[in-house]
Structures are given as C-alpha cells and as structure tokens.
Design a protein around this motif. Structure first.
Motif, PDB file in Angstrom:
ATOM      1  N   HIS A   1      -4.001  -1.627   0.003  1.00 34.71           N
ATOM      2  CA  HIS A   1      -5.536  -1.569  -0.426  1.00 34.71           C
ATOM      3  C   HIS A   1      -5.351  -1.097  -1.954  1.00 34.71           C
ATOM      4  CE1 HIS A   1      -5.396  -1.462   3.988  1.00 34.71           C
ATOM      5  NE2 HIS A   1      -6.523  -1.862   3.806  1.00 34.71           N
ATOM      6  N   LEU A   2      -4.846  -1.508  -2.705  1.00 29.94           N
ATOM      7  CA  LEU A   2      -4.837  -1.287  -4.207  1.00 29.94           C
ATOM      8  C   LEU A   2      -6.242  -1.145  -4.760  1.00 29.94           C
ATOM      9  CD1 LEU A   2      -1.616  -2.486  -5.591  1.00 29.94           C
ATOM     10  CD2 LEU A   2      -1.999  -0.083  -5.072  1.00 29.94           C
ATOM     11  N   LYS A   3      -6.839  -0.250  -5.529  1.00 28.11           N
ATOM     12  CA  LYS A   3      -8.207  -0.451  -6.266  1.00 28.11           C
ATOM     13  C   LYS A   3      -7.926  -0.768  -7.603  1.00 28.11           C
ATOM     14  CE  LYS A   3     -12.557   2.148  -6.515  1.00 28.11           C
ATOM     15  NZ  LYS A   3     -13.053   3.552  -6.474  1.00 28.11           N
TER      16      LYS A   3
ATOM     17  N   LEU B   1       2.883   4.086   1.897  1.00 32.64           N
ATOM     18  CA  LEU B   1       3.000   3.127   0.947  1.00 32.64           C
ATOM     19  C   LEU B   1       2.745   1.732   1.226  1.00 32.64           C
ATOM     20  CD1 LEU B   1       6.282   4.725  -0.512  1.00 32.64           C
ATOM     21  CD2 LEU B   1       4.073   4.509  -1.870  1.00 32.64           C
TER      22      LEU B   1
ATOM     23  N   MET C   1      -3.941   3.786  -6.330  1.00 31.01           N
ATOM     24  CA  MET C   1      -3.187   3.743  -5.080  1.00 31.01           C
ATOM     25  C   MET C   1      -3.698   5.075  -4.303  1.00 31.01           C
ATOM     26  SD  MET C   1       0.562   2.896  -3.212  1.00 31.01           S
ATOM     27  CE  MET C   1       1.175   4.500  -3.900  1.00 31.01           C
TER      28      MET C   1
ATOM     29  N   LYS D   1      -2.382   6.435 -10.219  1.00 28.99           N
ATOM     30  CA  LYS D   1      -3.361   5.542 -11.041  1.00 28.99           C
ATOM     31  C   LYS D   1      -2.644   5.295 -12.162  1.00 28.99           C
ATOM     32  CE  LYS D   1      -8.133   5.645 -12.150  1.00 28.99           C
ATOM     33  NZ  LYS D   1      -9.440   6.314 -12.506  1.00 28.99           N
TER      34      LYS D   1
ATOM     35  N   TRP E   1       1.666  10.843   1.091  1.00 29.98           N
ATOM     36  CA  TRP E   1       1.188   9.351   0.674  1.00 29.98           C
ATOM     37  C   TRP E   1       2.433   8.816   0.216  1.00 29.98           C
ATOM     38  CZ3 TRP E   1       3.169   7.767  -4.206  1.00 29.98           C
ATOM     39  CH2 TRP E   1       3.428   8.720  -5.005  1.00 29.98           C
TER      40      TRP E   1
ATOM     41  N   GLY F   1      -1.300   1.758   1.332  1.00 29.73           N
ATOM     42  CA  GLY F   1      -1.530   2.157  -0.203  1.00 29.73           C
ATOM     43  C   GLY F   1      -1.416   0.695  -0.911  1.00 29.73           C
ATOM     44  N   ILE F   2      -0.452   0.165  -0.776  1.00 26.74           N
ATOM     45  CA  ILE F   2       0.029  -1.100  -1.648  1.00 26.74           C
ATOM     46  C   ILE F   2      -1.006  -2.271  -1.192  1.00 26.74           C
ATOM     47  CG2 ILE F   2       1.752  -2.854  -1.922  1.00 26.74           C
ATOM     48  CD1 ILE F   2       3.690  -0.636  -1.822  1.00 26.74           C
TER      49      ILE F   2
END
Length: 672
Positions: free
Chosen positions: A138-140, A132, A173, A178, A126, A135-136
C-alpha cells in the motif's frame, strides 16, 4: 480602476449562511506570525514545514516532546499538559479530546487537528514483518508538477526562459517512511541547456524514517534542523514576536526533510535522533554540500550566497564555487519528578569548515567606516559553536534558556578593536501560567557582537544571532470566553555598527491585539503596533474571518505611518478574500486588494492562498490593485488540478511608470 475597486468592495461584504466552524490551519499560522518582512520570511519557512507535516501527521498517542515542538503555536506547558493527560487517562480515543485540556482552546485544537491523529487500532511496530508486507503493498506515490508563467517581459540579463516550474516525486509507507525528490528552476534560469545539462537548476532529495526502535528519526539526503533554542543551529523557522506569546520555551533537537528548490542554508548528508530508555536523547548529523559565494581577488570568500538564483552570467559563474562541511551533535538528559516538576539539560556542538577562506572585509585599501558592520562577521576557514540549554518546570512556572560560545569570528588581518568582549550569546525565558486563562512571558537575550553562528537563528530583532541585547515582556489573556487579548513590548540595543547605522542604536517594539469570537463562525481581530527603529512607525490592522463548511471569508484593512528624519510615509491596504467549496471535488478562491503607500518604507503585506506546498505573503507599495482567482478540482480519484491567475496594477507616480503584471500558475497532482 473604479470598476475593479467596486468589484473588490462587493467581495468584502459577501455573507453566506452555513454551519459548523472549519477554519484552516493557514489562518491560525497567519495569526501567529502577524505581518512584516521578518514575519513573512518566518511564515514561509513554517508553512513549508507544516505542509510536510500535514502530509505525514503525528500519532498523538506516541508523539514525544520534540515531536510536538515541530508545530509552531504549542508552548512547552501545553505540550506537558497533553502528555500528562495521556498518562493520566490513557491513550486518546479521539483527536477532539484535546478540547478537554484547559490550556488548549478551540482555535488551537482546530489548528492541531491538521498535524495530529489518533491511530484507529493498537499499531504494530511498522517494521515488523506483517506491517512491512502491508506497507509495501500500500505504498502511496505522489507526483506534483508546478508551473508559473509571467505574462510580462523578463529581465534582459536573464539567460533562460521566462517560466518557473518544478517537479516533485514522493513515495511513502504509512506515516513513518517517506522518500522525496524535487527539481526546480526559477524565472530566467536555463533548463536542459548550457550550465543545466541535467535539466533543473537545483535538486533536493531525502529519505525520512521515524520510530525505528530507539531511533526516533533518520534522514538521508537534504534536511534542516535545530538544536536548543537556535543559538548554535537553526535553519528551520523562528518565532515572530507575536507567536512568542504562545510558543516561547521551545528547546528542541529535531530534524526535518528539506524538499524546497531555493538554495538556503540547508544540509546535505545524514541525520539521526535517538531516544534511549534512560531519559537520554542524542542527535547528530553530518553534511557536505557545494554552495555559491562571491570571491575576492585572492580567492577568499566575501559572502556566501543563499538566494539560489542562477539567471545571469554573473550568477552562474558563482554557482557551486565553494563547498561547506558541517557536523554537529546534541545530547540532552531530562527527568520528571511526579506530575508537577520536570527538568532537562543539554549540550550541543556545531562545526562548519569552508573550502575557501572566509574574509568578509577584504579590501586592498584601509577598511572604511561604512564596512565596519561586517568586521565581526564569521571569518576564517571554519567556525564552531558550543551551547548549553536548560529547562525547569514547576507546576505552571517554567524557566527555559540557552547559553552558547562561538569560535573566534573577528578577522585579525586589520588588527583588533578595543573592547572586544567574549563571543557569547544567551537567551532565557520565564513563563508563568497564572491561571487557565492568563500567561505571562519574559525573555532576556544578550548576543555579543563578537558572537557568530553561521547556522544560528533565534528570537530577536535582527535576522542573525549577533550584536543585540534586549528584554521582552508579553501577556496572553483570555478575558472572556470569546475575547482574547495579546500584548508585548520589546526593547533591543545594538552595541556595534549595523548596516548604514553607527554603534549604540536601539529599537522599541510594542503591540496589542484583541481577538473576538463573534459566534456563527465569525472572528474579529484588531491589532495596533508602534515601533521605534531607524524612525517611528505606527500600524493598525483589522481582520474579520468567517469559517464555515463551504464558505471561508476574510476581510483585511491595515494602515501604516512611517516617520524617518523629516520624511513621513503613509500607507493603507484593504483586501478581501472568499473561498467556496462547490463540492467534494472542487474549490474556488478569489482575493482582491487595494493598496496606496507613499513609498517602500510604508509597504504593507497581505496573505493569499497559494498552490499545494506553496504560500504567498507579498508586500505592496505604490498605488494600485491586486486580484487573484484560483480553482482547485479533483478530476479523477488520483488526479487533482489547480489553476491560479493573479494581476497587479500599479499606477504611475513621479518616480515610476504605470505597470500591469499578470502571473499564471498551474499545478497537477497525481496520487496513487
């Protein structure tokens, strides 16, 4: 009263027709913990941890033993079976492959699905550049606003308003990173006034990172943790005697983020867990935080307060008036020889330093007999604990245990008492899975009354690891495909004084439970419990559950008889609940209960669903009815609203007046 009771009885016998069993993990957790005051407290902690885990589940193909141990209900043999299956057949393609493991039945599988998942593709690390970037993007994000509004008058000594509310923000992420921050206040606490100029009375925050190379876990902020079996440190959750049948033998070295708003014995600082290639795991943490305490006349501490309430002038004066520095580490080495034999050994050290001298038996006069139960409480400027944990498994036979030593916990201000002994504690268990359907468990414990662990919490009759020795035996037997039998007996002896009791007392606890899968999504559970401790008590409970695609029903009947000296208190509770999934966007839940007890000693507990990240396991005594209605709706793609109303009516007795208490709760969840 009669109309309310009639409506409640009607609710009990609603029988819808649907298909496919879909039981909630909350129901299985309630089965593990049973009922009772200690069980209710442990249930609340386990519920909080599992709610966090459900929002950030584990990949079953990469999870290790310590990861699985975060889930109550999994014993060490079942965890070994999952890992062995993974090594033998390769990575799981579907989470329902758990059904192919003989030691995991359908109920346990349905429970585990909430906390485990199978990654759809071979995951890249990850923290790689590509992951990265993804993930950045698609941050939740999640914002959770919760409010509780009692309609009855508050206590006149409370300085704040009559509401309870909290605000939580989290951003994640993927499954490995988290961040959480939570602020909250209880009924009667100030909000943006007087002592709370920053708004809420308490805040917790944490950044959690998992699977970063050799770093299995990194937590910065507020957190909880456990070493070994809990003799040196455990401020996560403990196992009830019922759950011991399915989850004993949990030697773990884990940390978990703490995002609650009640002031418990959580840590504030940093924690790290490493898994090295040479079968060596290392966990360490450091913490510094302020805490509440009751101070003696000489400025020493009598009691460290963990309620977290700051509602009255007296409670506010005690807020953050001391500080605690804590640090600790755990090192474990383990090895597997073939598929039938594995072992591990670990050692842990925990040290706590107080800003003020801890003196639980401070008095200007001679120490009274009524205070002797506090004589061996933790005292001085600090405490330390050193423990050794060990595990040995050969095929279906496992031996797990921990032995620990504590720093001197007695207070020499009043001299020594004769026959002190050594401040040690040991907890050992032997588990034998006789076949795929029967598991036998034996547990021995000895906690010297001189042993004290400020953060320790392990299996036992008492809430702390001290002044107890005992033996426990349990049986878990799948008699038929649809019939499971659970039985335990536990004897405990208390050598030293307890609160309002002299030395040399004991307890004997016995319980038998049968669970029947009646087909068509119905299960029936019957339990009888007899306990001798400060009197005799008998409790019998029957629970029927229906779990379908849209409907979930629950009926609960429980009675108690408690005898103390010449008094006898009887109690009964009858409750029923129904949950209906109107659509993919809307759920409705209702619960009703009738209760009648002769007093507090015969009080009974009934589980009810709560808001997101909340559970409710209230106790009832007196005579009355309780009703709940809760609606949850997904208003838009990103906004969910929950509303809950509950009312408790208690009729008048010779010692109390008629009361009606109504509580309105509301919650808004934003997920982006």
């Amino acid at each position: 009263m009669k109309n309310s009771l009639l409506l409640f009885v009607s609710l009990l016998f609603i029988v819808p027709v649907t298909a496919q069993n879909k039981a909630s993990w909350e129901d299985y957790l309630e089965y593990l913990y049973g009922s009772g005051e200690q069980s209710a407290v442990s249930f609340q902690k386990a519920y909080s941890l599992l709610t966090e885990l459900a929002s950030q589940p584990l990949d079953i193909n990469t999870a290790e033993t310590d990861d699985f141990l975060q889930i109550p209900g999994l014993d060490i043999n079942q965890i070994s079976d999952i890992i062995e299956y993974r090594e033998k057949y390769g990575k799981l393609k579907d989470i329902h492959e758990l059904s192919l493991i003989p030691s995991i039945d359908d109920r346990l599988r349905d429970y585990l699905i909430s906390f485990l998942y199978v990654a759809e593709i071979e995951p890249r690390k990850w923290y790689s550049r590509e992951s990265l970037k993804y993930g950045i993007r698609h941050l939740k994000h999640q914002i959770l606003l919760t409010g509780s509004f009692p309609t009855y008058a508050k206590d006149k000594t409370y300085l704040g308003d009559n509401t309870k509310h909290s605000l939580r923000y989290s951003v994640g992420m993927g499954e490995n990173v988290k961040f959480n921050i939570t602020g909250g206040k209880s009924v009667g606490e100030n909000f943006f006034t007087q002592n709370n100029r920053w708004g809420y009375d308490s805040y917790t925050y944490n950044l959690s990172i998992r699977q970063l190379g050799v770093f299995k876990q990194i937590i910065l902020g507020t957190f909880r943790g456990q070493f070994g079996m809990g003799l040196t440190m455990n401020n996560t959750y403990t196992l009830s005697k019922q759950s011991m049948l399915s989850a004993i033998g949990r030697i773990s070295s884990v940390f978990s983020p703490y995002s609650g708003t009640s002031d418990e014995k959580y840590f504030q600082g940093g924690a790290v867990a490493l898994q090295l290639p040479c079968n060596l795991s290392i966990s360490a943490f450091v913490s510094y935080r302020n805490a509440d305490a009751t101070l003696n006349a000489d400025n020493s501490m009598s009691t460290i307060i963990t309620t977290g309430y700051h509602r009255t002038k007296n409670e506010i004066e005690k807020k953050n008036n001391i500080s605690i520095f804590t640090t600790g580490a755990h090192v474990r080495y383990g090895k597997t020889v073939g598929g039938d034999f594995d072992w591990s050994v670990g050692t842990s050290v925990v040290y706590a330093k107080f800003s003020n001298l801890l003196n639980p038996i401070y008095t200007k006069k001679n120490l009274s007999t009524s205070q002797l139960y506090r004589f061996y409480y933790p005292s001085g400027n600090g405490t330390y604990n050193i423990g050794v944990d060990y595990r040995l498994r050969w095929r279906s036979l496992s031996f797990i245990g921990e032995t620990a030593y504590s720093g001197r916990a007695d207070n020499t201000r009043y001299g020594k008492l004769k026959g002190n002994g050594t401040p040690v504690a040991t907890l050992n268990s032997l588990i034998w899975r006789a076949n795929g359907k029967m598991t036998l468990t034996a547990v021995q414990r000895y906690y010297s009354y001189r042993y004290q662990a400020f953060y320790g919490r392990a299996f036992g009759e008492n809430s702390s690891v001290t002044n107890e020795s005992g033996i426990y035996g349990g049986l878990h037997y799948e008699v038929l495909r649809n019939l499971t039998l659970d039985f335990y007996t536990d004897y405990a002896y208390f050598a030293w004084y307890r609160y309002q009791h002299g030395p040399g007392t004991y307890s004997w606890d016995n319980c038998i439970q049968a669970t029947v899968d009646m087909g068509k999504n119905w299960t029936l559970s019957t339990r009888y419990r007899y306990k001798t401790k400060d009197g005799n008590s008998h409790k019998i409970r029957v629970i029927a559950n229906y779990a379908g695609t849209r409907w979930q029903l629950r009926s609960h009947v429980e009675g108690s008889i408690v005898k103390k000296t010449k008094e006898r208190n009887n109690g009964i509770i009858v409750s029923g609940s129904a949950s209906y999934k109107i659509s993919e966007r809307c759920d409705i839940y209702g619960m009703g209960a009738f209760f009648s007890t002769d007093g507090y000693d015969s009080r009974l507990y009934a589980y009810e669903k709560g808001l997101i990240y909340n559970s409710s396991y209230p106790s009832y005594w007196g005579r009355g009815i309780h009703g709940v209605l809760m609606v949850k709706g997904k208003l838009t793609k990103w906004l969910t609203a929950v509303g809950k109303a509950s009312t408790t009516y208690t009729s008048a007795t010779s010692k109390s007046k008629t009361t009606t208490k109504t509580l309105i709760e509301a919650q808004l969840q934003v997920v982006l």
